[in-house]
Enzyme design. Structure first.
Site, PDB file in Angstrom:
ATOM      1  N   ASP A  59     -14.906 -46.500  21.815  1.00  0.00           N
ATOM      2  CA  ASP A  59     -13.589 -46.290  21.211  1.00  0.00           C
ATOM      3  C   ASP A  59     -13.687 -46.041  19.705  1.00  0.00           C
ATOM      4  O   ASP A  59     -12.694 -45.664  19.075  1.00  0.00           O
ATOM      5  CB  ASP A  59     -12.722 -47.538  21.438  1.00  0.00           C
ATOM      6  CG  ASP A  59     -11.678 -47.311  22.521  1.00  0.00           C
ATOM      7  OD1 ASP A  59     -11.398 -46.138  22.830  1.00  0.00           O
ATOM      8  OD2 ASP A  59     -11.131 -48.301  23.027  1.00  0.00           O
ATOM      9  N   LYS A 109      -8.024 -44.294  32.718  1.00  0.00           N
ATOM     10  CA  LYS A 109      -9.368 -44.123  32.137  1.00  0.00           C
ATOM     11  C   LYS A 109     -10.429 -44.416  33.186  1.00  0.00           C
ATOM     12  O   LYS A 109     -11.418 -43.685  33.305  1.00  0.00           O
ATOM     13  CB  LYS A 109      -9.544 -45.058  30.929  1.00  0.00           C
ATOM     14  CG  LYS A 109      -8.704 -44.661  29.722  1.00  0.00           C
ATOM     15  CD  LYS A 109      -8.702 -45.764  28.663  1.00  0.00           C
ATOM     16  CE  LYS A 109      -7.752 -45.451  27.521  1.00  0.00           C
ATOM     17  NZ  LYS A 109      -7.595 -46.582  26.574  1.00  0.00           N
ATOM     18  N   GLN A 130      -9.275 -52.987  25.831  1.00  0.00           N
ATOM     19  CA  GLN A 130      -7.957 -52.353  25.702  1.00  0.00           C
ATOM     20  C   GLN A 130      -7.058 -53.150  24.751  1.00  0.00           C
ATOM     21  O   GLN A 130      -6.911 -54.362  24.889  1.00  0.00           O
ATOM     22  CB  GLN A 130      -7.305 -52.252  27.098  1.00  0.00           C
ATOM     23  CG  GLN A 130      -5.964 -51.545  27.109  1.00  0.00           C
ATOM     24  CD  GLN A 130      -6.051 -50.063  26.737  1.00  0.00           C
ATOM     25  OE1 GLN A 130      -6.993 -49.365  27.110  1.00  0.00           O
ATOM     26  NE2 GLN A 130      -5.076 -49.571  25.986  1.00  0.00           N
TER      27      GLN A 130
END
Ligand code: NDP
Length: 310
Positions: free
Chosen positions: A120, A53, A97
């Site tokens: 996200d 990413k 994450q």
């Protein structure tokens, strides 16, 4: 006849080129979109995802702040760090994450992220907005990637019967909500199946578009697919493969070789939904940057307008 291949790699490449241009145009106007990635601990899969990413963000011209914290990071420290990122004007997107080490509560960490920087789409406010059909919400990257992939491959879900296998908060549930939404990429008739669904094959065979996110290697077989259906395989599973260099290979949730003979189009694993997920993270960072920027510009203008009114 073998199905058309829906290449996430190619679609994501085109999308990333567009994002790169959009970032360059913003930079020319003085805005550099910024993304912070927060990785706690040493989960090998998470390390790979965060690295991919971050690399993609840098290639797009996005300012990247990589933050790696030790496994035993206390919750207050993580929350303090997130609060600092929330307040930092150079950062427009924050990605924590998952999974987090056991001492850190995921819900608490996700709720700490400013919803406007929640690229996200996991903050409960954004989850609620998505459930309410908000067309502008930042929604989770994997299902938004699937929608973008379908649209760009020419399979608009509008009016079609879409069956989603899986109801997780990361993929299946937001997938169904996106498909239900009115407007671009939505307007589908949606069925959601899960581990308690009776006669799964009878349900999946109804799908004009079948989206599978169950985390079960190759479990959707040819006899579970309606002839001519479009099949999107979200699953990523490691299966042992002593013949390969790494000792394993990646397969999806769909038995690709046999389903390809029945479907009209199918996305592969790898090279399908995975690259789209990363591209959507970049897109969400740019969108968040643009919104935060215009919001701060209008709040700066406010005193001037007030002075003019006085
Ligand atoms: P979860 O394990 O959280 O959820 C799996 C879902 O599938 C659950 O809702 C479960 O039902 C359902 N399910 C499991 N077994 C069956 C079955 N036999 N029949 C019907 N439904 C079943 O997984 P995720 O949603 O997080 O991920 C799904 C897959 O997608 C994984 O392979 C994951 O690696 C991959 N993935 C890929 C991404 C990408 O970028 N390409 C990103 C995220 C995930 P129930 O709720 O009843 O337990």
């Amino acid at each position: 006849m073998a199905a058309e291949l829906i290449s996430g790699t190619e679609i994501a490449r085109a999308l990333r080129a567009e994002i790169r241009e959009r970032v360059a145009a913003l930079k020319a106007r003085g805005l550099v979109p910024g993304l912070a990635t927060v990785l706690v601990g040493r989960n090998p899969a998470s390390e790979v995802y965060v690295r991919m990413k971050g690399k993609a963000a840098e290639e797009a011209g996005i300012y990247l702040r990589r933050i790696a914290l030790p496994e035993d990071t206390p919750e207050e420290e993580l929350l303090g760090l997130v609060a600092g990122l929330n307040a930092d004007p150079r950062i427009h997107g924050i990605l924590v994450q998952l999974p987090l080490p056991a001492q850190l509560r995921e819900r608490v960490a996700l709720e700490a992220v400013d919803p406007d920087k929640d690229v996200d789409g996991f903050h409960p406010l954004n989850v609620g907005r998505l459930a309410a059909g908000d067309p502008d919400v930042l929604a989770p990257c994997t299902p938004t990637g699937v929608i973008e992939m379908l649209l760009r491959a020419g399979y608009d879900p509008a009016g079609r019967h879409v069956v989603v296998v899986g109801r997780s908060n990361i993929v299946g549930r937001p997938m169904a909500l996106l498909l239900l939404r009115k407007g671009r990429g939505g307007d589908a008739t949606v069925t959601v199946a899960h581990s308690r669904t009776r006669d799964l094959a009878a349900v999946t065979r109804l799908a004009e578009i079948l989206i599978v996110a169950a985390g079960r290697p190759e479990f959707i077989r040819a006899n579970m697919v309606k002839p001519g259906a479009v099949v999107i395989d979200v699953g990523v599973n490691r299966v042992e493969d002593p013949g390969s260099e790494k000792g394993y290979r990646l397969v999806g949730d769909v038995a690709f070789a046999e389903v390809r003979e029945v479907a009209s189009a199918i996305s592969p694993v790898p090279g399908g939904v995975g690259p789209m997920t990363i591209a959507m993270l970049l897109q969400h960072t740019v969108v968040a940057a643009e919104r935060l920027w215009s919001a701060s510009a209008s709040s700066l203008e406010e005193p001037t307008r007030a002075a003019a009114r006085a």
